[in-house]
Design an enzyme around this catalytic site. Structure first.
Site, PDB file in Angstrom:
ATOM      1  N   ASP A   1       0.827  -1.210   0.000  1.00  0.00           N
ATOM      2  CA  ASP A   1       0.000   0.000   0.000  1.00  0.00           C
ATOM      3  C   ASP A   1       0.861   1.260   0.000  1.00  0.00           C
ATOM      4  O   ASP A   1       0.509   2.272  -0.629  1.00  0.00           O
ATOM      5  CB  ASP A   1      -0.926   0.003   1.224  1.00  0.00           C
TER       6      ASP A   1
ATOM      7  N   GLU B   1     -13.770 -25.133 -31.513  1.00  0.00           N
ATOM      8  CA  GLU B   1     -13.616 -24.584 -30.170  1.00  0.00           C
ATOM      9  C   GLU B   1     -14.985 -24.380 -29.542  1.00  0.00           C
ATOM     10  O   GLU B   1     -16.002 -24.321 -30.234  1.00  0.00           O
ATOM     11  CB  GLU B   1     -12.854 -23.250 -30.216  1.00  0.00           C
TER      12      GLU B   1
ATOM     13  N   LYS C   1     -18.095 -22.451 -27.932  1.00  0.00           N
ATOM     14  CA  LYS C   1     -18.725 -21.139 -28.058  1.00  0.00           C
ATOM     15  C   LYS C   1     -19.137 -20.706 -26.649  1.00  0.00           C
ATOM     16  O   LYS C   1     -20.164 -21.129 -26.137  1.00  0.00           O
ATOM     17  CB  LYS C   1     -19.935 -21.201 -28.990  1.00  0.00           C
TER      18      LYS C   1
ATOM     19  N   GLU D   1     -14.119 -13.387 -25.917  1.00  0.00           N
ATOM     20  CA  GLU D   1     -15.308 -13.430 -25.078  1.00  0.00           C
ATOM     21  C   GLU D   1     -14.974 -12.997 -23.658  1.00  0.00           C
ATOM     22  O   GLU D   1     -14.038 -13.507 -23.036  1.00  0.00           O
ATOM     23  CB  GLU D   1     -15.870 -14.853 -25.058  1.00  0.00           C
TER      24      GLU D   1
ATOM     25  N   CYS E   1     -27.362 -36.547   6.104  1.00  0.00           N
ATOM     26  CA  CYS E   1     -27.202 -37.277   4.844  1.00  0.00           C
ATOM     27  C   CYS E   1     -28.270 -38.366   4.739  1.00  0.00           C
ATOM     28  O   CYS E   1     -28.434 -39.169   5.672  1.00  0.00           O
ATOM     29  CB  CYS E   1     -25.809 -37.901   4.770  1.00  0.00           C
TER      30      CYS E   1
ATOM     31  N   CYS F   1     -19.218 -42.743   3.386  1.00  0.00           N
ATOM     32  CA  CYS F   1     -20.624 -42.709   2.956  1.00  0.00           C
ATOM     33  C   CYS F   1     -20.825 -43.649   1.770  1.00  0.00           C
ATOM     34  O   CYS F   1     -20.170 -43.492   0.730  1.00  0.00           O
ATOM     35  CB  CYS F   1     -21.014 -41.288   2.571  1.00  0.00           C
TER      36      CYS F   1
END
Length: 706
Positions: free
Chosen positions: A44, A120, A122, A190, A424, A447
């Site tokens: 700072d 690629e 979109k 993008e 759970c 679990c």
């Protein structure tokens, strides 16, 4: 006295330059490497000194100054600026048949020329154009109407991944601009936000008493148009480059080379761009991308296909609103109205408790939908969705249907609110919220529901791709107590599996369930599939064992640098976070797993049963690739070769940094000619392209590479 003033001015200019360079270095250490060298107070103090000097001497304020990064001046309004090169949109197709036909039309326009394609994602964000002049970021615009866009430079400067200056990187990578700084580099791409960043932002929104944002695209579009850059800085907007605008002094003859150059300059590029020699291979690859979509950290709404060659793009030209050399296969958003019959919660492979909506079956985009995602407890609260409601269900980008709104006007009687469970449903463990407060989890490593989901994912195509290890087989193995972890799968043998019995439905008069033997044929097939998966490699293992935030793409990025188990175990969080696109969240998750008792045991157990815990060799970084013998070269191989198959010579060219092309053109650097070389040799000679025999190639480049 005048001389003293000039000396003072030079001294101040020197100090400003020193502070800019020093603070930018500390920013990189803090944000990119997670390895700060100074305290926040010291930082700072440096920033305060620089700010004061720039306020006193505005003419010394540099474009790459950290004071221009965050907390710049609030603008009075967005100014509209013309695009130097029109920023056009992309034509869309909505089926594979339409896409194939569009690509066929494009190729016909090139009158028989061989056409290489790139593919690629979109990304569902906001289109933006970012301009560098003589190496400095000078302008960022929205698409607008394609001819004129809004000036959003003040907000784009807050994107930490985006360099304010590319001058040093350009000089360090002479392949980009011949050892010079490009006069103009305009990248198109993008602006977007990740799903995780939206979740974090919505926690802050809710804590502040504000409405949460609905989706990543809306918050991105709103943020980049804000007048105060401090707000944009707090929201972690990101950028991917996927194309170019005006270029002056940039050396690139095709899309893939351009993206490699941009990446070398430190500008993030669209992920997972792949080049194909023909449209057939490109079309076949769609299925693989669709499998990976649910694991992507950002939203997408389609796949984009582009002609790779800039020369061919020039020939094809543009229409009034779109180029003729690019086509999108877009996932159209489809909606339907139905009734919510029930809400259940499922336990995921990492313990995440996900609410699922059970619906009156409805047809959406030729698919019958009876279940949809409700994401999390906060989403249920936001939608105020209740059993019995009339709801709107959407099926779009990432394939999984989701409930997007409730038709509350159709709620004709009071309906009870859904109470999210506190324990759970499978193991009765007390559920806990993440630190961020978004997801609720079961933290019990034993679990049974988590073990089942983990084993199912481990065997899936996006996991270790084990033929025969589906949900029913996993249930059978768990029921018979044959597996308790991943390594147990590799200890199964044909004899014990063949003797197992499982319930099957016997068709006929009065259908009934009967116990049927698993059988030797099924057992042999399953064991063969398990054994085949042993050699998938470390990246595949990491993405298959349900480590939070580690999907296939992230695992590849990590193992490109830490390519065996020993290297991975010695990696610190800051080492991992320094990898482009990884960051602190992913790094901390992986380190926590590796050094936990259960995670360490999992890796050791898999290693002990013969699973390959390394990659064949480390993948070269962009800097290393630039120093490879064939870096930047286009090479064609033709005829019968003595020491390589067709695939082997292609792979070897790429290993040495080159690009293996299928046809000869003016861009070809040299041709490797084997026996019966034919027409490609004739064309190379007519164009003056250098021709090497197989022995010439081996002598020149195999020796260099060793």
């Amino acid at each position: 006295m005048p001389q003293d003033r000039f000396v003072a001015s030079d001294s101040i200019a020197s100090r400003v330059q020193q502070l800019v360079d020093e603070i930018n270095r500390h920013n990189r250490l803090y944000y990119d490497d997670a390895a700060p060298e100074i305290t926040d107070l010291q930082y700072d103090q440096l920033l305060a000194e620089l700010t004061q000097l720039e306020n006193d001497h505005p003419d010394l304020r540099r474009p790459d100054s950290p004071t221009q990064l965050v907390g710049g001046d609030v603008v009075d309004q967005l100014v509209q600026v013309p695009h130097r090169v029109p920023m056009l949109s992309i034509d869309n197709t909505y089926s594979r048949e339409e896409l194939a036909a569009a690509m066929e039309r494009i190729e016909k326009s090139l009158e028989g020329e061989s056409v290489a394609w790139t593919m690629e994602y979109k990304i569902d964000g906001v289109a933006g154009s970012i301009r560098y002049e003589n190496g400095e970021l000078t302008l960022a615009l929205t698409r607008g109407n394609g001819q004129v866009g809004d000036d959003i430079t003040h907000n784009v400067r807050t994107i930490r991944e985006l360099p304010r200056s590319i001058a040093d990187a350009a000089l360090a990578h002479p392949e980009v601009a011949g050892g010079n700084v490009p006069e103009v580099l305009e990248v198109r791409g993008e602006l977007y936000m990740t799903d995780a960043d939206l979740a974090d932002l919505n926690v802050r929104q809710t804590d502040a008493g504000h409405e949460p944002f609905k989706n990543t695209r809306n918050v991105t579009a709103g943020t980049i148009r804000l007048l105060d850059p401090k707000i944009a800085a707090s929201r972690n907007i990101r950028f991917f480059c996927h194309g170019s605008g005006e270029l002056v002094g940039v050396r690139a003859s095709d899309h893939m080379t351009f993206l490699q150059h941009v990446q070398a300059l430190g500008i993030p590029i669209a992920p997972d761009v792949v080049r194909f020699e023909n449209k057939e291979d490109a079309l076949q690859a769609i299925a693989k991308l669709e499998l990976e979509m649910p694991d992507l950290p950002f939203e997408i709404d389609g796949i984009v296909f582009k002609v790779d060659s800039f020369e061919q793009r020039e020939k094809l030209g543009v229409r009034s609103k779109s180029p003729r050399w690019v086509i999108a296969y877009k996932f159209e958003r489809y909606e339907a109205i139905t009734t919510l019959e029930a809400i259940d919660v499922q336990v995921g492979k990492t313990g995440t408790i996900t609410p699922v909506a059970y619906l009156t079956p409805v047809d959406i985009a030729d698919t019958t939908v009876s279940r949809a995602s409700l994401h999390n407890a906060d989403e249920i609260e936001r939608l105020d969705v209740r059993v019995g409601d009339t709801v709107v269900v959407e099926k779009a980008g990432k394939i999984i249907p989701k409930v997007v709104r409730v038709e509350k006007h159709a709620r004709t009687k009071p309906l009870p609110k859904f109470e999210f469970p506190t324990h759970c449903p499978q193991c009765d463990e007390v559920l806990t919220r993440d630190e961020g407060g978004v997801y609720i989890r079961c933290t019990n490593p034993a679990c049974p529901a988590q073990l089942r989901q983990r084993l199912v994912y481990f065997g899936s195509r996006t996991g270790m791709d084990i033929d025969g290890l589906g949900e029913e087989v996993v249930d059978l193995l768990l029921q018979k107590e044959l597996v308790e972890n991943y390594a147990d799968l590799y200890r199964l043998n044909v004899d014990e599996l063949a003797e197992l019995t499982w319930p099957r439905l016997r068709k006929g008069k009065g259908d009934e369930m009967i116990e049927v033997q698993f059988g030797r044929k099924n057992a042999e097939s399953l064991v063969a599939g398990i054994n085949e998966s042993r050699t998938r490699g470390l990246a595949r293992v990491l993405s298959s064992i349900s480590i939070r935030h580690i999907g296939p793409r992230v695992a590849k990025l990590i193992t490109a640098k830490f390519w065996n188990l020993d290297l991975l175990r010695s990696a610190k969080a800051e080492d991992l976070a320094a990898i482009h696109e990884i960051g602190d969240r992913i790094a901390e998750s992986l380190v926590k797993f590796i050094h936990s008792e259960s995670g360490s045991q999992t890796l050791s157990d898999l290693d002990a049963v013969g699973v390959t815990m390394s990659e064949t060799e480390p993948v070269a970084t962009p800097d290393e690739e630039a120093n490879l013998p064939l870096a930047g070269k286009n090479i064609v191989a033709t005829g019968t070769l003595q020491h390589y198959t067709r695939d082997e010579i292609k792979a070897r060219i790429e290993e040495l940094g080159g690009r293996a092309a299928s046809s000869v053109s003016k861009k070809t650097d040299f041709l490797i000619a084997g026996e019966k070389a034919g027409s490609k040799l004739t064309k190379a000679e007519s164009l003056g392209v250098e021709v090497l025999s197989e022995d010439d190639f081996r002598l020149r480049y195999e020796t260099e590479a060793t």
